[in-house]
Structure formats: C-alpha cells, structure tokens
Write a protein that holds these residues in place. Structure first.
Motif, PDB file in Angstrom:
ATOM      1  N   LEU A  19       8.743   3.807  16.480  1.00 16.18           N
ATOM      2  CA  LEU A  19       8.547   2.380  16.708  1.00 16.18           C
ATOM      3  C   LEU A  19       7.217   2.185  17.419  1.00 16.18           C
ATOM      4  N   LEU A  20       6.366   1.340  16.845  1.00 17.79           N
ATOM      5  CA  LEU A  20       5.106   0.983  17.483  1.00 17.79           C
ATOM      6  C   LEU A  20       5.252  -0.390  18.117  1.00 17.79           C
ATOM      7  N   LEU A  21       4.932  -0.475  19.398  1.00 21.58           N
ATOM      8  CA  LEU A  21       4.918  -1.749  20.115  1.00 21.58           C
ATOM      9  C   LEU A  21       3.496  -2.292  20.039  1.00 21.58           C
ATOM     10  N   LEU A  22       3.321  -3.376  19.291  1.00 18.26           N
ATOM     11  CA  LEU A  22       1.989  -3.892  18.983  1.00 18.26           C
ATOM     12  C   LEU A  22       1.561  -4.989  19.945  1.00 18.26           C
ATOM     13  N   ALA A  23       0.255  -5.119  20.127  1.00 11.07           N
ATOM     14  CA  ALA A  23      -0.298  -6.202  20.938  1.00 11.07           C
ATOM     15  C   ALA A  23      -0.227  -7.507  20.155  1.00 11.07           C
ATOM     16  N   GLN A  24       0.009  -8.599  20.852  1.00  8.11           N
ATOM     17  CA  GLN A  24       0.126  -9.896  20.193  1.00  8.11           C
ATOM     18  C   GLN A  24      -1.199 -10.657  20.202  1.00  8.11           C
ATOM     19  N   GLU A  25      -2.247 -10.005  19.778  1.00  5.81           N
ATOM     20  CA  GLU A  25      -3.540 -10.654  19.569  1.00  5.81           C
ATOM     21  C   GLU A  25      -4.181 -10.049  18.333  1.00  5.81           C
ATOM     22  N   HIS A  26      -4.992 -10.869  17.666  1.00  2.00           N
ATOM     23  CA  HIS A  26      -5.596 -10.440  16.402  1.00  2.00           C
ATOM     24  C   HIS A  26      -4.514  -9.874  15.476  1.00  2.00           C
ATOM     25  N   VAL A  27      -3.472 -10.660  15.270  1.00  2.00           N
ATOM     26  CA  VAL A  27      -2.272 -10.178  14.584  1.00  2.00           C
ATOM     27  C   VAL A  27      -2.585  -9.713  13.164  1.00  2.00           C
ATOM     28  N   GLU A  28      -3.447 -10.442  12.460  1.00  2.26           N
ATOM     29  CA  GLU A  28      -3.756 -10.068  11.073  1.00  2.26           C
ATOM     30  C   GLU A  28      -4.508  -8.749  10.975  1.00  2.26           C
ATOM     31  N   PHE A  29      -5.143  -8.335  12.057  1.00  2.10           N
ATOM     32  CA  PHE A  29      -5.984  -7.136  12.035  1.00  2.10           C
ATOM     33  C   PHE A  29      -5.182  -5.858  12.269  1.00  2.10           C
ATOM     34  N   ARG A  30      -3.942  -5.995  12.751  1.00  4.42           N
ATOM     35  CA  ARG A  30      -3.211  -4.823  13.234  1.00  4.42           C
ATOM     36  C   ARG A  30      -2.847  -3.859  12.105  1.00  4.42           C
ATOM     37  N   LEU A  31      -2.225  -4.371  11.058  1.00  4.28           N
ATOM     38  CA  LEU A  31      -1.767  -3.487   9.987  1.00  4.28           C
ATOM     39  C   LEU A  31      -2.922  -2.818   9.255  1.00  4.28           C
ATOM     40  N   PRO A  32      -4.014  -3.543   8.902  1.00  2.00           N
ATOM     41  CA  PRO A  32      -5.150  -2.841   8.288  1.00  2.00           C
ATOM     42  C   PRO A  32      -5.735  -1.755   9.180  1.00  2.00           C
ATOM     43  N   GLU A  33      -5.761  -1.989  10.503  1.00  2.93           N
ATOM     44  CA  GLU A  33      -6.276  -0.961  11.406  1.00  2.93           C
ATOM     45  C   GLU A  33      -5.397   0.285  11.349  1.00  2.93           C
ATOM     46  N   LEU A  34      -4.078   0.092  11.408  1.00  5.30           N
ATOM     47  CA  LEU A  34      -3.167   1.235  11.386  1.00  5.30           C
ATOM     48  C   LEU A  34      -3.219   1.967  10.049  1.00  5.30           C
ATOM     49  N   LYS A  35      -3.325   1.225   8.949  1.00  2.00           N
ATOM     50  CA  LYS A  35      -3.432   1.865   7.634  1.00  2.00           C
ATOM     51  C   LYS A  35      -4.693   2.722   7.557  1.00  2.00           C
ATOM     52  N   ALA A  36      -5.799   2.197   8.101  1.00  2.00           N
ATOM     53  CA  ALA A  36      -7.047   2.960   8.089  1.00  2.00           C
ATOM     54  C   ALA A  36      -6.922   4.239   8.905  1.00  2.00           C
ATOM     55  N   LEU A  37      -6.282   4.159  10.072  1.00  2.00           N
ATOM     56  CA  LEU A  37      -6.154   5.333  10.928  1.00  2.00           C
ATOM     57  C   LEU A  37      -5.197   6.364  10.332  1.00  2.00           C
ATOM     58  N   VAL A  72      -3.037   8.840  15.702  1.00  2.82           N
ATOM     59  CA  VAL A  72      -3.300   7.418  15.490  1.00  2.82           C
ATOM     60  C   VAL A  72      -3.415   6.694  16.825  1.00  2.82           C
ATOM     61  N   MET A  73      -2.533   7.030  17.762  1.00  5.21           N
ATOM     62  CA  MET A  73      -2.537   6.342  19.058  1.00  5.21           C
ATOM     63  C   MET A  73      -3.754   6.700  19.899  1.00  5.21           C
ATOM     64  N   GLU A  74      -4.443   7.794  19.567  1.00  7.07           N
ATOM     65  CA  GLU A  74      -5.681   8.145  20.252  1.00  7.07           C
ATOM     66  C   GLU A  74      -6.827   7.202  19.884  1.00  7.07           C
ATOM     67  N   ARG A  75      -6.622   6.394  18.827  1.00  5.57           N
ATOM     68  CA  ARG A  75      -7.684   5.516  18.341  1.00  5.57           C
ATOM     69  C   ARG A  75      -7.328   4.029  18.386  1.00  5.57           C
ATOM     70  N   THR A  76      -6.085   3.678  18.154  1.00  3.55           N
ATOM     71  CA  THR A  76      -5.743   2.277  17.950  1.00  3.55           C
ATOM     72  C   THR A  76      -5.856   1.438  19.220  1.00  3.55           C
ATOM     73  N   VAL A  77      -6.381   0.219  19.062  1.00  3.25           N
ATOM     74  CA  VAL A  77      -6.353  -0.749  20.144  1.00  3.25           C
ATOM     75  C   VAL A  77      -5.372  -1.874  19.832  1.00  3.25           C
ATOM     76  N   SER A  78      -4.720  -1.796  18.675  1.00  2.70           N
ATOM     77  CA  SER A  78      -3.740  -2.808  18.273  1.00  2.70           C
ATOM     78  C   SER A  78      -2.330  -2.460  18.720  1.00  2.70           C
ATOM     79  N   ALA A  79      -2.057  -1.202  18.976  1.00  2.00           N
ATOM     80  CA  ALA A  79      -0.724  -0.762  19.387  1.00  2.00           C
ATOM     81  C   ALA A  79      -0.733  -0.372  20.858  1.00  2.00           C
TER      82      ALA A  79
END
Length: 464
Positions: A19-37, A72-79
């Motif tokens: 389970l990833l607990l995501l930040a509630q900002e830039h919501v549309e950007f989160r999934l593309p960021e995770l897919k890229a990572l 992935v968590m070493e890079r993401t700023v959305s999660a």
C-alpha cells in the motif's frame, strides 16, 4: 481488475502486495511518476485504488517485490510511505477476517524479544483519543507478543481508514480499511531541503522544487545521464536532475540570467551578487561535479552537433506572462548579413510565438534525444479551449502522459511527457512541419491575452 477488498480474505500471503500512502497535491502527476519509476526498475506498475477514488491517498500495488518498492521510494516525491499490506476490508470485521491468514507471520515478527507500535492514520476524518484506543484494542485478536515501544520500535504497524474525499459529507464508517507493516518513506523531505525559498540563485519563474523533482522522475533521469534544458532560466530543473545523479547542461537566450547579472528577484535585494548563478546553486547542494555547462543560445537555432546527445530533455518554455518569448530575428529576406556590415552587426531579437516554440522544441527533442529518451515540458492552455487535438505531436515521439496543473479557473498548464520511439531523419522534420501546416493551431499564440482576460474576469466576479 477484481476488487481487492474481495480478494483480501482469500489471500494467504503478503508477497507482492503493498500500500502506497500518496500525497494529496499534484494528484494527476502521481500515477505517471510512479509508472516511470517502476519502468526504471524494469517493472510494470499493476495497481488498484481499493475501495476509494483514484484521487484519494491510497494506492494498492500488486505483483512486485519489496526490493522494487524500496527503489521506487528512494525517488518518489508523490508517495509519503510504503506499507507491506496484510489485509483490507470495507468494515473492521472484514479487515480482521482478512488478517487471520497472517497470524503466523505476525507471530514470527512480534516475538517476545521484539518491540512494536500501532499507528492509526485516517484520511478526511479526525479521531478522538478514545476512538483511536478502541481501534488498537480491536486488534488484540492478533498475536502481538512483543513489547510496545512508541519511540523506536522494531516494527511499526499501520491501521489506515479512508473516509472519502468530500469534507462536507464525511461518512460515519470508513469506506475502506487497510492494515500492514511500514517499510519505508518516500522523498518528501526534498521539498523542504531544496525549496527555492532557501536557494542561492532564483528568478521570477524558478520552478517549484516539488514539480522539478516530479519532472525529473517523469523523464526517468538516472545517474550518469546527460540532461539538457534549452530554456534553462535559473536552472531549477538542472538542480533536480543533478540530485538524481545526472550530468546537467542548458541554454537560454537571456545573457543576464545565464551570467547571473542584473536586478535580483529576491525581496530586499536590488542587484544580484557576483556568485549568484546556476553553478552556485549546484554547489549549494554539493552537486557541482555534475555541472556540465550553460550557454547563451537561441532555442530556435540549435547549436549542438552530435545527434542523439541527451538522455532526457526537461524544460519550461516562456509563456509571455512573466518572461518574454524572444528569438534572434532574421536580416532581410534570406536571413544573411551583408558583408559590408557583418563586422559590426548586432543580431536583433523578435517575438517567438508559442506555437513556433513547440514546433522547434519537438524537432530538437526528436533529433538530439537518444532512442528511448524522454522530453518533459509544460504546455500552457486556456482551459475553455483545451482539447486533446491541440497537444503538439511529432512522428518520432510518443505521448506518454498528459497532466494538468490549474493556474486559475480559466488557465492552466499541462505537463507533457514524450518518449523517442524512432531514429530522427530530416524527412521527419519536414513531415512534422507539414503536419503543423495542415493542422494549424495558433491558439497557443493567444494564450497571454486570454490568460490576462480570464484573470480580469475572475477578479471582477470576486468583487461583485
């Protein structure tokens, strides 16, 4: 995909379920960021939002490993955090039923010599102390045999409750509950440590640190890559890419910005200091060794010689709002400077229309990106006029993602990520130009006027 709530009770292993607990900002950007990572790790992201909306903070990831999640968590700023998911349900009874198959796993982790704590996390609702205590006591049916340690436990277990997205209509009972073991946090601290508020060299259009890191992740920037920003400005995107290990360079037509000259953008400072420049920004974060160079150059006239030079191109072109759009003007009909004035000729600048900026940018990316490399850039739009047809296209580039950031009720900008899918040939340049001529969309050129028109109308409504 089948509902994960229904799958939870029949699942007997936690392997591959997080389970990833995501930040509630830039919501549309989160999934593309995770897919890229995930693609950087050579994996495909298989996910589900469980019992909530895809705009909520909970994302269930399937069919992967803990090693991949940690990378992935070493890079993401959305999660914010990653949790090994043990069970989930629409009610507390369903949740407890889904956790029973994990009893032996819990017993092995929480042996008498170990320590643990249980954290209650609720979204869109605040629980009182006695309600939190009640939630924790309801988990007594599970074999937690270790001692409680609230400061430095061996294991941190999370009970998460989702109460939807509407703060004006909060349900009595949660829409979905999750339980699992905390694994690792994301890189949200980067937003603070790299904030432009504390940066040495900034300008009127310096990119927000969070969006800069999101762009770097969308571009799949990796250590050893060479990254370019053809509208580099004060270099915010270069800082984010260098943080992820890439060598960075860029260009800009503004001599003063490239050299850190002229009036300062910071409050209570009239002129920029002698050491205010892009290189100093990288030095501030210990990244100067990854600085290649920045050049004074016209983006409409690329100066680079080798093809397939860059692993990624990230940029935020000027929109004509806070920075002008300029390029070098031609001299006469053929653009050549007569010999009798060549020695003393000073190139003139003229307006660089937004539509032409995007034509040149896509041709530049198609020619100078390596195969598989990515172009990530911002496209300003007047929202009432926006359709998918106005998104610039190129025969060598495939659109990967298209995310919107609202500027006001009438205007916004879209973060476009494109990937190079074929070798560039001159015929592609002319095919792209022909496509633009056959399907012209000059609405980009009117963005500035429409932006201020929409802003004026919005302010007028607020004053009524």
């Amino acid at each position: 995909m089948a509902s994960l709530v229904n799958m939870a009770a029949s699942t007997t292993s936690t392997c591959g379920r997080f389970l990833l607990l995501l930040a509630q900002e830039h919501v549309e950007f989160r999934l593309p960021e995770l897919k890229a990572l995930f693609s950087v790790c050579g994996k495909h992201l298989e996910c589900n939002t469980g019992g909530s909306s895809d705009k909520g903070p909970f994302l269930v990831v399937l069919g992967t490993s803990e090693e991949t999640i940690r990378k992935v968590m070493e890079r993401t700023v959305s999660a914010k955090s990653a949790i090994e998911l043990w069970g989930m349900g629409k009610t507390h009874q369903e949740l407890l039923a889904s956790l029973k198959p994990q009893s032996e796993h819990i017993r092995q982790l929480c042996h008498p010599e170990s320590s643990f704590k249980i954290t209650i996390h609720t979204f869109n609702k605040t629980l009182q102390y006695n309600e939190r205590l009640q939630r924790i006591e309801s988990l007594d049916v599970l074999p937690f045999n270790g001692r409680v340690d609230l400061k430095n436990p061996d294991h941190n277990f999370f009970l998460l409750e989702d109460y939807g997205l509407d703060p004006n209509n909060v349900p009595t009972d949660p829409l979905c509950l999750y339980f699992g073991r905390w694994l690792v946090d994301g890189q949200r601290d980067l937003l603070r440590s790299y904030s432009v508020k504390t940066r040495h060299f900034i300008g009127n259009t310096s990119m927000d640190a969070g969006l800069a890191f999101i762009m770097a992740n969308h571009a799949r920037v990796q250590p050893g890559h060479l990254v370019c920003d053809p509208f580099v400005g004060t270099g915010s995107l270069l800082v984010a890419c260098a943080r992820f290990g890439a060598f960075v360079m860029g260009s800009d037509i503004d001599y003063n910005t490239i050299h850190g000259l002229g009036k300062a953008s910071r409050k209570n400072q009239k002129w920029r200091g002698p050491d205010e420049n892009i290189r100093a920004n990288l030095r501030q974060y210990g990244l100067e060794q990854l600085y290649a160079d920045v050049l004074v150059s016209d983006a409409s006239r690329p100066i680079w010689r080798p093809h397939q030079l860059f692993d990624a191109i990230l940029t935020d072109p000027p929109y004509g709002i806070r920075e002008s759009t300029r390029k070098i003007g031609s001299y006469g009909e053929n653009g050549k400077v007569p010999d009798d004035v060549a020695d003393n000729h000073i190139p003139e600048s003229r307006e660089y229309h937004l539509s032409d900026i995007f034509v040149d940018l896509l041709n530049f990316a198609a020619e100078y990106l390596v195969n598989g490399g990515r172009l990530v850039y911002w496209l300003p739009v007047f929202r009432p006029d926006y359709t998918e047809e106005i998104v610039p296209r190129h025969p060598c580039l495939k659109l990967v993602s298209n995310c919107e950031q609202m500027l006001n009720s009438q205007s916004g900008r879209r973060l476009l990520t494109m990937q190079k899918i074929k070798d560039f040939e001159e015929v592609d340049r002319y095919a792209h130009m022909q496509d633009v001529r056959q399907n012209p969309y000059k609405g980009h050129n009117a963005f500035r006027d429409k932006y201020f028109s929409g802003l004026t109308k919005e302010r007028a409504r607020e004053c009524e």
